[in-house]
Design a protein around this motif. Structure first.
Motif, short mmCIF file in Angstrom:
data_model
loop_
_atom_site.label_atom_id
_atom_site.label_comp_id
_atom_site.label_asym_id
_atom_site.label_seq_id
_atom_site.Cartn_x
_atom_site.Cartn_y
_atom_site.Cartn_z
N UNK A 130 0.83 -1.21 0.00
CA UNK A 130 0.00 0.00 0.00
C UNK A 130 0.86 1.25 0.00
N UNK A 131 1.83 1.30 0.90
CA UNK A 131 2.79 2.40 0.96
C UNK A 131 4.16 1.78 1.17
N UNK A 132 5.14 2.02 0.29
CA UNK A 132 6.47 1.45 0.50
C UNK A 132 7.00 1.82 1.89
N UNK A 133 7.28 0.80 2.69
CA UNK A 133 7.61 1.03 4.09
C UNK A 133 8.74 0.11 4.54
N UNK A 134 9.61 0.65 5.38
CA UNK A 134 10.56 -0.19 6.11
C UNK A 134 9.84 -0.82 7.29
N UNK A 135 10.21 -2.04 7.63
CA UNK A 135 9.56 -2.76 8.73
C UNK A 135 10.54 -2.93 9.88
N UNK A 136 10.07 -2.61 11.08
CA UNK A 136 10.85 -2.86 12.30
C UNK A 136 10.01 -3.76 13.19
N UNK A 137 10.58 -4.89 13.58
CA UNK A 137 9.85 -5.88 14.36
C UNK A 137 10.52 -6.09 15.71
N UNK A 138 9.71 -6.06 16.75
CA UNK A 138 10.17 -6.33 18.12
C UNK A 138 9.56 -7.65 18.59
N UNK A 139 10.28 -8.37 19.41
CA UNK A 139 9.70 -9.54 20.08
C UNK A 139 10.34 -9.70 21.46
N UNK A 140 9.59 -10.34 22.36
CA UNK A 140 10.05 -10.58 23.73
C UNK A 140 9.76 -12.03 24.09
N UNK A 141 10.71 -12.65 24.76
CA UNK A 141 10.55 -14.01 25.24
C UNK A 141 10.02 -13.93 26.67
N UNK A 152 -1.01 -6.59 30.39
CA UNK A 152 0.06 -5.69 30.84
C UNK A 152 1.39 -5.96 30.16
N UNK A 153 1.68 -7.23 29.87
CA UNK A 153 2.93 -7.56 29.21
C UNK A 153 2.95 -7.03 27.78
N UNK A 154 1.81 -7.14 27.09
CA UNK A 154 1.74 -6.61 25.73
C UNK A 154 1.88 -5.09 25.73
N UNK A 155 1.29 -4.43 26.73
CA UNK A 155 1.44 -2.98 26.81
C UNK A 155 2.88 -2.58 27.07
N UNK A 156 3.62 -3.40 27.83
CA UNK A 156 5.04 -3.12 28.03
C UNK A 156 5.79 -3.18 26.71
N UNK A 157 5.43 -4.15 25.87
CA UNK A 157 6.07 -4.24 24.56
C UNK A 157 5.75 -3.01 23.72
N UNK A 158 4.50 -2.59 23.68
CA UNK A 158 4.12 -1.42 22.89
C UNK A 158 4.84 -0.17 23.39
N UNK A 159 4.89 -0.01 24.71
CA UNK A 159 5.55 1.17 25.28
C UNK A 159 7.04 1.18 24.94
N UNK A 160 7.69 0.03 25.06
CA UNK A 160 9.12 -0.04 24.76
C UNK A 160 9.38 0.21 23.27
N UNK A 189 13.72 -5.29 27.54
CA UNK A 189 14.31 -6.53 28.01
C UNK A 189 13.83 -6.90 29.42
N UNK A 190 13.57 -5.90 30.26
CA UNK A 190 13.23 -6.16 31.66
C UNK A 190 12.02 -7.08 31.78
N UNK A 191 12.13 -8.09 32.62
CA UNK A 191 11.03 -9.01 32.84
C UNK A 191 10.91 -10.10 31.79
N UNK A 192 11.91 -10.25 30.92
CA UNK A 192 11.89 -11.26 29.87
C UNK A 192 13.10 -12.18 29.99
#
Length: 456
Positions: free
Chosen positions: A159-170, A182-190, A294-297
């Motif tokens: 749709x729009x040429x975009x660079x992708x940045x992906x985060x993940x937490x274990x 709450x854990x997902x919100x921590x990911x979004x905030x970080x 990283x905290x809590x993972x």
């Protein structure tokens, strides 16, 4: 579902039509996706893409500003490069399963699929064939109707040429393998903090930004949209190339420099490598964001992929390796953040600003003034303590609708929000139209009951 990072979740959207699938067991006179005989279950709706305008019932937030605003419901087949579509499908785990050599290729989604029928896309190798637009249109329609999570990511990249940045937490799983809210919100905030650190580094290379450059950095991220991975363990941000490529490039260099500085510190006990990493874009804001990630993972990572339509930026790897962090990196990150904070000097400035609040302990003597900065510093507001004459000048300037100019030092302690050693306070004369505009913008502050405050 993709949305701006500060928007609420999308609401449930009922399916509009059936998914497209093909059968492995039945030959086709002309290979292309056929409609599935049964409509998808309401709990597996098709994924709208950025630029769609769903009705008021859907709960989908407004389209973010910038390049997404002009995007249609699905990409125009006549403007889609088949090579870009193939590259995006491969990036998101779709498998190429043969096809007619030199004419088209068949793609199936990641995962085992249904034993009887499986979603299949036919993508032409080029536009040299008369039916290229037809095949592309059918593939895009099938993607738009598909319940496969990666389908929406492919459409977003088209749709729009975009660079992708992906985060993940274990992180430990919640009920049924899902990640707790709450854990997902921590990911979004970080993730939001990492992007902001990258945007700040585009504005200036410094170890500690504080409140400087925030408005410009946040404006640079206004067109970013995000999508959460199934289960809430990951998050992907799409940065339009036109407005976000500089942020992507800066984060690419900054994250690599951070990883190298941590490795050096853990091997030698020396944090000097973080000083040279500042030039790559590392700052206290970035180290704090990585600590939050990283905290809590048991570990976390960030991966970046360039828009195949725009190509690889100069000086960057074509396929950057993911950058991973572990709890063992936290002491080095915290030490680097403290080093950046302590090492950032105060800045001499000559600020022009409008008075938005005044306070002093009695009818005479020095007092504190809050200014909305118009020029002279990359901050939104500052507090400054003025002597009696300066305080009186600031009060008169406000009552007559004029800004003031003041010379001093912007202190790094507290985030560059306080001006010290203030002197040379004077009103700044502006034309009548600008004066009226300033008076109107400050009316809300003047109406506040504590605008002029005296007492302890």
């Amino acid at each position: 579902m993709h949305r701006p990072m500060d928007e609420p979740e999308y609401g449930s959207i009922p399916p509009s039509s059936s998914a497209h699938t093909t059968s492995r067991s039945q030959p086709h006179p002309r290979p292309h996706p056929h409609p599935h005989p049964h409509p998808p279950h309401p709990e597996s709706p098709p994924h709208p893409v950025p630029g769609g305008r769903p009705g008021h019932w859907s709960g989908v937030p407004a389209v973010p500003p910038g390049p997404w605003a002009d995007a249609g419901d699905t990409p125009d087949p006549g403007r889609v490069d088949p090579r870009v579509l193939g590259a995006l499908l491969a990036r998101h785990g779709w498998r190429r399963r043969g096809g007619a050599a030199g004419r088209y290729s068949r793609w199936t989604p990641p995962g085992p699929g249904d034993t009887g029928r499986v979603t299949s896309l036919l993508v032409p190798d080029s536009r040299a064939f008369p039916d290229a637009d037809d095949l592309l249109g059918e593939a895009l329609t099938a993607l738009a109707r598909s319940a496969v999570p990666s389908a929406r990511d492919v459409l977003t990249g088209l749709t729009v040429p975009s660079d992708e940045i992906r985060w993940w937490r274990d992180v430990p799983p919640g009920p049924a393998g899902a990640v707790p809210w709450p854990v997902q919100e921590q990911l979004r905030s970080a993730a939001r903090a990492v992007l902001l650190a990258g945007a700040l580094a585009v504005r200036a290379r410094t170890g500690y930004h504080g409140s400087r450059h925030r408005r410009q950095a946040q404006a640079a991220l206004a067109s970013v949209v995000v999508g959460a991975a199934p289960g809430g363990r990951g998050l992907t941000a799409f940065l339009p190339v036109d407005t976000g490529r500089t942020v992507s490039v800066r984060l690419h260099h900054a994250l690599s420099a951070t990883r190298e500085a941590i490795d050096y510190q853990r091997a030698t006990g020396n944090t000097d490598a973080f000083d040279t990493a500042v030039e790559a874009g590392v700052s206290r804001e970035l180290t704090d964001a990585l600590v939050a990630l990283v905290r809590g993972t048991e570990g976390a990572g960030i991966a970046l992929a360039w828009s195949p339509a725009a190509g690889t930026p100069e000086g960057c790897a074509a396929r950057p390796e993911p950058v991973e962090f572990s709890p063992g990196d936290l002491p080095a990150l915290r030490a680097a953040g403290a080093r950046y904070l302590a090492g950032e000097p105060s800045v001499p400035v000559r600020i022009t600003g409008t008075v938005v609040r005044m306070r002093r302990s009695g009818p005479h003597g020095e007092g504190t003034v809050r200014l909305r900065v118009l020029s002279g510093a990359e901050v939104g507001h500052v507090r400054v303590t003025l002597d009696e004459d300066g305080y009186r000048t600031a009060g008169h300037a406000h009552l007559t609708g004029l800004p003031i100019r003041v010379v001093g030092r912007l202190e790094s302690r507290g985030g560059f929000r306080r001006l010290t050693d203030a002197s040379a306070v004077a009103p700044v004369h502006v034309d009548e139209a600008e004066r009226d505009r300033l008076m109107k913008s400050l009316q809300s502050f003047q109406d506040a009951p504590d605008f002029f405050t005296e007492g302890d």
